[in-house]
Write a protein that holds these residues in place. Structure first.
Motif, PDB file in Angstrom:
ATOM      1  N   TYR B  22      31.240  52.456  39.123  1.00 27.97           N
ATOM      2  CA  TYR B  22      31.774  51.317  39.874  1.00 27.97           C
ATOM      3  C   TYR B  22      32.466  51.810  41.141  1.00 27.97           C
ATOM      4  N   ASP B  23      32.240  51.141  42.251  1.00 27.98           N
ATOM      5  CA  ASP B  23      32.958  51.422  43.498  1.00 27.98           C
ATOM      6  C   ASP B  23      33.926  50.285  43.740  1.00 27.98           C
ATOM      7  N   GLU B  24      35.098  50.649  44.273  1.00 27.25           N
ATOM      8  CA  GLU B  24      36.055  49.580  44.563  1.00 27.25           C
ATOM      9  C   GLU B  24      36.232  49.427  46.069  1.00 27.25           C
ATOM     10  N   PHE B  25      36.164  48.213  46.535  1.00 31.70           N
ATOM     11  CA  PHE B  25      36.336  47.917  47.956  1.00 31.70           C
ATOM     12  C   PHE B  25      37.482  46.911  48.110  1.00 31.70           C
ATOM     13  N   THR B  26      38.191  47.028  49.233  1.00 37.81           N
ATOM     14  CA  THR B  26      39.200  46.007  49.524  1.00 37.81           C
ATOM     15  C   THR B  26      38.683  45.175  50.687  1.00 37.81           C
ATOM     16  N   VAL B  27      38.628  43.884  50.470  1.00 36.59           N
ATOM     17  CA  VAL B  27      38.045  42.994  51.479  1.00 36.59           C
ATOM     18  C   VAL B  27      39.042  41.884  51.797  1.00 36.59           C
ATOM     19  N   GLU B  28      39.173  41.592  53.080  1.00 32.82           N
ATOM     20  CA  GLU B  28      40.031  40.477  53.470  1.00 32.82           C
ATOM     21  C   GLU B  28      39.178  39.201  53.478  1.00 32.82           C
ATOM     22  N   ALA B  29      39.656  38.177  52.802  1.00 33.69           N
ATOM     23  CA  ALA B  29      38.832  36.964  52.722  1.00 33.69           C
ATOM     24  C   ALA B  29      39.704  35.723  52.628  1.00 33.69           C
ATOM     25  N   ASP B  30      39.112  34.618  52.991  1.00 33.90           N
ATOM     26  CA  ASP B  30      39.775  33.329  52.830  1.00 33.90           C
ATOM     27  C   ASP B  30      39.501  32.849  51.396  1.00 33.90           C
ATOM     28  N   PRO B  31      40.461  32.243  50.728  1.00 36.74           N
ATOM     29  CA  PRO B  31      40.203  31.800  49.338  1.00 36.74           C
ATOM     30  C   PRO B  31      39.048  30.813  49.213  1.00 36.74           C
ATOM     31  N   THR B  32      38.666  30.182  50.303  1.00 38.84           N
ATOM     32  CA  THR B  32      37.547  29.236  50.208  1.00 38.84           C
ATOM     33  C   THR B  32      36.196  29.937  50.373  1.00 38.84           C
ATOM     34  N   GLU B  33      36.233  31.245  50.639  1.00 44.85           N
ATOM     35  CA  GLU B  33      34.954  31.956  50.790  1.00 44.85           C
ATOM     36  C   GLU B  33      34.302  32.212  49.441  1.00 44.85           C
ATOM     37  N   LYS B  34      33.006  32.507  49.486  1.00 46.52           N
ATOM     38  CA  LYS B  34      32.246  32.734  48.255  1.00 46.52           C
ATOM     39  C   LYS B  34      32.171  34.229  47.959  1.00 46.52           C
ATOM     40  N   VAL B  35      31.776  34.539  46.737  1.00 46.16           N
ATOM     41  CA  VAL B  35      31.616  35.940  46.358  1.00 46.16           C
ATOM     42  C   VAL B  35      30.515  36.588  47.212  1.00 46.16           C
ATOM     43  N   CYS B  76      26.550  32.909  45.703  1.00 45.22           N
ATOM     44  CA  CYS B  76      26.718  31.993  46.836  1.00 45.22           C
ATOM     45  C   CYS B  76      27.440  30.710  46.465  1.00 45.22           C
ATOM     46  N   GLU B  77      27.535  30.445  45.157  1.00 44.07           N
ATOM     47  CA  GLU B  77      28.185  29.202  44.719  1.00 44.07           C
ATOM     48  C   GLU B  77      29.565  29.459  44.140  1.00 44.07           C
ATOM     49  N   THR B  78      29.920  30.740  44.009  1.00 46.69           N
ATOM     50  CA  THR B  78      31.188  31.058  43.356  1.00 46.69           C
ATOM     51  C   THR B  78      32.306  31.139  44.390  1.00 46.69           C
ATOM     52  N   ASN B  79      33.113  30.123  44.403  1.00 45.36           N
ATOM     53  CA  ASN B  79      34.221  30.041  45.324  1.00 45.36           C
ATOM     54  C   ASN B  79      35.363  30.913  44.812  1.00 45.36           C
ATOM     55  N   LEU B  80      35.926  31.743  45.692  1.00 44.21           N
ATOM     56  CA  LEU B  80      37.004  32.649  45.258  1.00 44.21           C
ATOM     57  C   LEU B  80      38.162  31.882  44.615  1.00 44.21           C
ATOM     58  N   LYS B  81      38.543  30.761  45.218  1.00 38.69           N
ATOM     59  CA  LYS B  81      39.732  30.044  44.714  1.00 38.69           C
ATOM     60  C   LYS B  81      39.512  29.472  43.320  1.00 38.69           C
ATOM     61  N   ASN B  82      38.260  29.382  42.888  1.00 38.70           N
ATOM     62  CA  ASN B  82      37.995  28.865  41.540  1.00 38.70           C
ATOM     63  C   ASN B  82      38.043  29.959  40.472  1.00 38.70           C
ATOM     64  N   LYS B  84      39.893  32.850  38.181  1.00 40.30           N
ATOM     65  CA  LYS B  84      41.238  32.932  37.592  1.00 40.30           C
ATOM     66  C   LYS B  84      42.168  33.716  38.511  1.00 40.30           C
ATOM     67  N   ASP B  85      41.697  34.914  38.921  1.00 38.93           N
ATOM     68  CA  ASP B  85      42.468  35.717  39.853  1.00 38.93           C
ATOM     69  C   ASP B  85      41.579  36.030  41.058  1.00 38.93           C
ATOM     70  N   PRO B  86      41.725  35.289  42.146  1.00 40.41           N
ATOM     71  CA  PRO B  86      40.825  35.479  43.298  1.00 40.41           C
ATOM     72  C   PRO B  86      41.005  36.828  43.972  1.00 40.41           C
ATOM     73  N   THR B  87      42.059  37.578  43.624  1.00 40.23           N
ATOM     74  CA  THR B  87      42.269  38.862  44.297  1.00 40.23           C
ATOM     75  C   THR B  87      41.563  40.014  43.582  1.00 40.23           C
ATOM     76  N   ARG B  88      40.965  39.736  42.440  1.00 39.91           N
ATOM     77  CA  ARG B  88      40.235  40.793  41.716  1.00 39.91           C
ATOM     78  C   ARG B  88      38.879  40.259  41.274  1.00 39.91           C
ATOM     79  N   VAL B  89      37.843  40.861  41.792  1.00 39.07           N
ATOM     80  CA  VAL B  89      36.499  40.396  41.454  1.00 39.07           C
ATOM     81  C   VAL B  89      35.648  41.596  41.018  1.00 39.07           C
ATOM     82  N   THR B  90      35.014  41.460  39.859  1.00 32.33           N
ATOM     83  CA  THR B  90      34.104  42.510  39.393  1.00 32.33           C
ATOM     84  C   THR B  90      32.688  41.963  39.453  1.00 32.33           C
ATOM     85  N   ILE B  91      31.811  42.688  40.121  1.00 33.88           N
ATOM     86  CA  ILE B  91      30.435  42.207  40.273  1.00 33.88           C
ATOM     87  C   ILE B  91      29.467  43.197  39.634  1.00 33.88           C
TER      88      ILE B  91
END
Lengths: 111, 236
Positions: B22-35, B76-82, B84-91
């Motif tokens: 797994y690689d970890e990246f830090t990305v700046e995003a708006d909570p309304t943006e998608k994964v 494309c349909e997964t909104n960050l704000k939806n 549980k924790d929008p600041t941590r995403v595992t893909i």
């Protein structure tokens, strides 16, 4: 890799586990009862189980039976009626009914 | 704007990777943006070697189905704000299919199963002078099942499918319903013979993972149960 477990997933896992437990129980039950051929030996064997620990175990066996049976009915409703449309409500019903029957059986057994 | 820590599954067998990491990246995003926006930002700004599929980015093509925080969804349909924790995403890639590179999986097996159920109208009678008529009610019956976009989120979320790769899986069975219950179709008998086999509908243990995973909110298990009912009630 891990996958999120949903409400329905838990029902499936518990149904399998309770099914396995019941299979194990029935084998032990058949083994224990197979050596009993007359009234005296039956009563001797029953005396072993007539203590609080075995009563508690019997009560937990009942909880396994009741969940497995009710969830089995839920699966039947899902497969052969329109249960798939309201499977979560059905599962909630299974839980409520299981707890009520478990409590009622506790009252009957311990009072 | 929020800082999102994105953990991404990486695997490149062509480059000699023996096992994934797994690689970890830090990305700046708006909570309304998608994964999917996160993946774009990573690929365009941080690591161009990241591989993932996407095409329409609007929930229609089904290319960007992947496992996000342990659950199959369309990126494309997964909104960050939806989340549980929008600041941590595992893909991660779709489970149980061979990984070609990173988040790109080999869908051959998925489409092979799709073809097995004959996903097309079978006509045995000659065509009428105009179109083959279908009433509004008859169309309504298959309406939900026609919404499938073949993204693979359902079949790769199915524990029966993980355990038994021969199981046709929810997507193929949904297609079997879609055509067998189409009033214009005349090939239901042969299609039902296919889904009536060991690795057909009877491997569905009503776990409902597929229903939770479907981005088009199709109740796939209900459609499989309709097939089961048709099978146990058909005349021989």
């Amino acid at each position: 890799m891990r996958y999120v477990k949903h409400y329905g997933t838990w029902a499936y896992i518990l149904h399998r586990l309770t099914g396995l437990a019941l299979t194990g129980y029935i084998l032990i039950h058949i083994y224990l009862i197979s050596g009993v051929h007359d009234r005296v030996s039956f009563q001797e064997e029953m005396a072993i189980f007539n203590n609080p620990i075995f009563k508690l175990l019997e009560w937990s066996l009942f909880s396994i039976v009741i969940f497995h049976a009710l969830n089995g009915i839920r699966i039947f409703i899902i497969d052969y009626f329109n249960g798939a449309r309201y499977h979560k409500q059905l599962l909630t019903g299974v839980w409520i009914l299981s707890i009520v029957l478990f409590g009622a059986m506790g009252l009957i057994m311990f009072t | 704007m929020i800082q999102v820590k994105v953990k991404v599954y990486r695997f490149n067998p062509e480059k000699g990777d023996k096992k994934p990491h797994y690689d970890e990246f830090t990305v700046e995003a708006d909570p309304t943006e998608k994964v999917l926006d996160l993946l774009h930002k990573i690929k365009w700004e941080q690591d161009g070697t990241l591989a993932f599929r996407r095409s329409c980015a609007h929930g229609i093509c089904g290319s960007c189905a992947m496992k996000i925080n342990g659950q199959n969804r369309l990126a494309c349909e997964t909104n960050l704000k939806n989340l549980k924790d929008p600041t941590r995403v595992t893909i991660e890639p779709l489970q149980s299919l061979p990984v070609i590179k990173d988040l790109v999986v080999d869908m051959s097996d998925f489409f092979k199963k799709y073809e097995i159920v004959k996903p097309y109208l079978i006509a045995k009678t000659p065509p009428p002078s105009a179109e083959r008529y279908q009433s509004v009610e008859d169309r309504q019956l298959i309406d939900e099942s026609t919404k499938c976009i073949l993204c693979g989120a359902c079949s790769t979320s199915c524990p029966s499918n993980w355990k038994n790769p021969n199981f046709l899986g929810p997507a193929a069975l949904l297609k079997a319903f879609r055509y067998s219950f189409d009033s214009r179709d005349e090939g239901a008998a042969e299609r039902l013979d296919i889904v009536d086999q060991n690795d057909g509908v009877w491997r569905c243990h009503t776990i409902f993972n597929c229903v939770e995973a479907c981005p088009k909110e199709i109740n796939i298990t209900w459609h499989i149960s309709e097939l089961k009912k048709r099978l146990v009630s058909r005349d021989y």
